[in-house]
Design an enzyme around this catalytic site. Sequence first.
Site, mmCIF file in Angstrom:
data_model
loop_
_atom_site.group_PDB
_atom_site.id
_atom_site.type_symbol
_atom_site.label_atom_id
_atom_site.label_comp_id
_atom_site.label_asym_id
_atom_site.label_seq_id
_atom_site.Cartn_x
_atom_site.Cartn_y
_atom_site.Cartn_z
ATOM 1 N N LYS A 136 0.836 -1.217 0.000
ATOM 2 C CA LYS A 136 0.000 0.000 0.000
ATOM 3 C C LYS A 136 0.869 1.264 0.000
ATOM 4 C CE LYS A 136 -3.655 2.617 0.596
ATOM 5 N NZ LYS A 136 -4.604 2.900 -0.459
HETATM 6 N N1 LIG Z 1 -11.044 7.532 1.733
HETATM 7 C C1 LIG Z 1 -10.381 6.888 0.767
HETATM 8 O O1 LIG Z 1 -10.573 7.164 -0.443
HETATM 9 C C2 LIG Z 1 -9.408 5.779 1.115
HETATM 10 C C3 LIG Z 1 -8.910 4.981 0.061
HETATM 11 C C4 LIG Z 1 -8.052 3.916 0.369
HETATM 12 C C5 LIG Z 1 -7.665 3.699 1.685
HETATM 13 N N2 LIG Z 1 -8.132 4.523 2.675
HETATM 14 C C6 LIG Z 1 -7.705 4.239 4.043
HETATM 15 O O2 LIG Z 1 -8.820 3.733 4.779
HETATM 16 C C7 LIG Z 1 -8.728 4.151 6.150
HETATM 17 C C8 LIG Z 1 -10.015 4.901 6.551
HETATM 18 O O3 LIG Z 1 -10.121 6.055 5.695
HETATM 19 P P1 LIG Z 1 -11.463 6.929 5.647
HETATM 20 O O4 LIG Z 1 -11.322 7.810 4.461
HETATM 21 O O5 LIG Z 1 -12.668 6.049 5.787
HETATM 22 O O6 LIG Z 1 -11.273 7.820 6.957
HETATM 23 P P2 LIG Z 1 -12.372 8.465 7.949
HETATM 24 O O7 LIG Z 1 -13.660 8.730 7.232
HETATM 25 O O8 LIG Z 1 -11.672 9.609 8.601
HETATM 26 O O9 LIG Z 1 -12.661 7.320 9.029
HETATM 27 C C9 LIG Z 1 -11.677 6.922 9.926
HETATM 28 C C10 LIG Z 1 -12.325 5.983 10.924
HETATM 29 O O10 LIG Z 1 -11.316 5.483 11.804
HETATM 30 C C11 LIG Z 1 -11.683 5.791 13.153
HETATM 31 N N3 LIG Z 1 -10.475 6.049 13.931
HETATM 32 C C12 LIG Z 1 -9.443 6.876 13.639
HETATM 33 N N4 LIG Z 1 -8.527 6.865 14.600
HETATM 34 C C13 LIG Z 1 -8.949 5.987 15.537
HETATM 35 C C14 LIG Z 1 -8.430 5.538 16.785
HETATM 36 N N5 LIG Z 1 -7.260 5.984 17.263
HETATM 37 N N6 LIG Z 1 -9.159 4.635 17.477
HETATM 38 C C15 LIG Z 1 -10.330 4.147 16.985
HETATM 39 N N7 LIG Z 1 -10.882 4.545 15.818
HETATM 40 C C16 LIG Z 1 -10.197 5.456 15.102
HETATM 41 C C17 LIG Z 1 -12.564 7.033 13.029
HETATM 42 O O11 LIG Z 1 -13.381 7.181 14.189
HETATM 43 P P3 LIG Z 1 -14.103 8.627 14.515
HETATM 44 O O12 LIG Z 1 -15.391 8.635 13.749
HETATM 45 O O13 LIG Z 1 -14.308 8.604 15.970
HETATM 46 O O14 LIG Z 1 -13.164 9.719 14.071
HETATM 47 C C18 LIG Z 1 -13.370 6.658 11.783
HETATM 48 O O15 LIG Z 1 -14.406 5.754 12.075
HETATM 49 C C19 LIG Z 1 -7.469 5.013 6.254
HETATM 50 O O16 LIG Z 1 -6.407 4.220 6.710
HETATM 51 C C20 LIG Z 1 -7.236 5.461 4.816
HETATM 52 O O17 LIG Z 1 -5.895 5.760 4.569
HETATM 53 C C21 LIG Z 1 -9.022 5.535 2.420
#
Ligand SMILES: NC(=O)c1ccc[n+]([C@@H]2O[C@H](COP(=O)([O-])OP(=O)(O)OC[C@H]3O[C@@H](n4cnc5c(N)ncnc54)[C@H](OP(=O)(O)O)[C@@H]3O)[C@@H](O)[C@H]2O)c1
Length: 188
Positions: A136
């Site tokens: 990744k």
């Molecule tokens: N968005 C994309 O296009 C994409 C594409 C490929 C990969 N990713 C990867 O997928 C993952 C999630 O991305 P996302 O875009 O869905 O992000 P997001 O909408 O910001 O969601 C992050 C989630 O993780 C939780 N979280 C973060 N820190 C935490 C902690 N210390 N303890 C427990 N829960 C925690 C957050 O909880 P809260 O609601 O409480 O903040 C939320 O539910 C990331 O690693 C990102 O790099 C994302």
Amino acid sequence: MKIGFIGLGIMGSRMAANLQKHGYSLVVFNRTRAKAEEAALGANGFLNHLQSNALWVDCSSVNPSFSKKMAAEAGRHEVHLVDAPVTGFAPVAAEAKLIFWVGADMPDLEEIRPLLLCMGNKIVHAGGHGMGTSMKMVINLLLGTGMAAFAEAMALGEVLGISRKMLFDSLLGMPAVASFLASKREKI
Ligand SMILES: NC(=O)c1ccc[n+]([C@@H]2O[C@H](COP(=O)([O-])OP(=O)(O)OC[C@H]3O[C@@H](n4cnc5c(N)ncnc54)[C@H](OP(=O)(O)O)[C@@H]3O)[C@@H](O)[C@H]2O)c1
């Protein structure tokens, strides 16, 4: 099979919904109430509450050294870690077309393969712990450098007097430009 799903953000909410569509029932958790608490470790961390031989599938994009450290921590609790970060963005997650880059022991991957296929359509076993997140990182390097190269080209073009519209219309979709950028035009 009992499935716990942690993190219902942009990606997690869509991935969890796809597991439910296939008839799996989930116990879900979102951190918000306890933003400052440790997610996995510590007295109240979930590792202390999982049964032995449980699988912890981490789909986050994190440093491979974190995956390796957590695999060792999980091992001390007789829990097996699978690092399984994804390629794709929100609409791709909703359509269950994510690619999973997996670092795990093969029997652990085989156990969760049907679950991953509810959320994605391609699974690559990159190797042992940390190799999924390593892949990744390599892909994110390509995304980042592709984006940076395009920004440099736009800046050069504009300095030379070419309109932004001409640059967008001509460059996006060309083999010389990273293909994912075509879908980012509005955001750029
Ligand atoms: N968005 C994309 O296009 C994409 C594409 C490929 C990969 N990713 C990867 O997928 C993952 C999630 O991305 P996302 O875009 O869905 O992000 P997001 O909408 O910001 O969601 C992050 C989630 O993780 C939780 N979280 C973060 N820190 C935490 C902690 N210390 N303890 C427990 N829960 C925690 C957050 O909880 P809260 O609601 O409480 O903040 C939320 O539910 C990331 O690693 C990102 O790099 C994302």
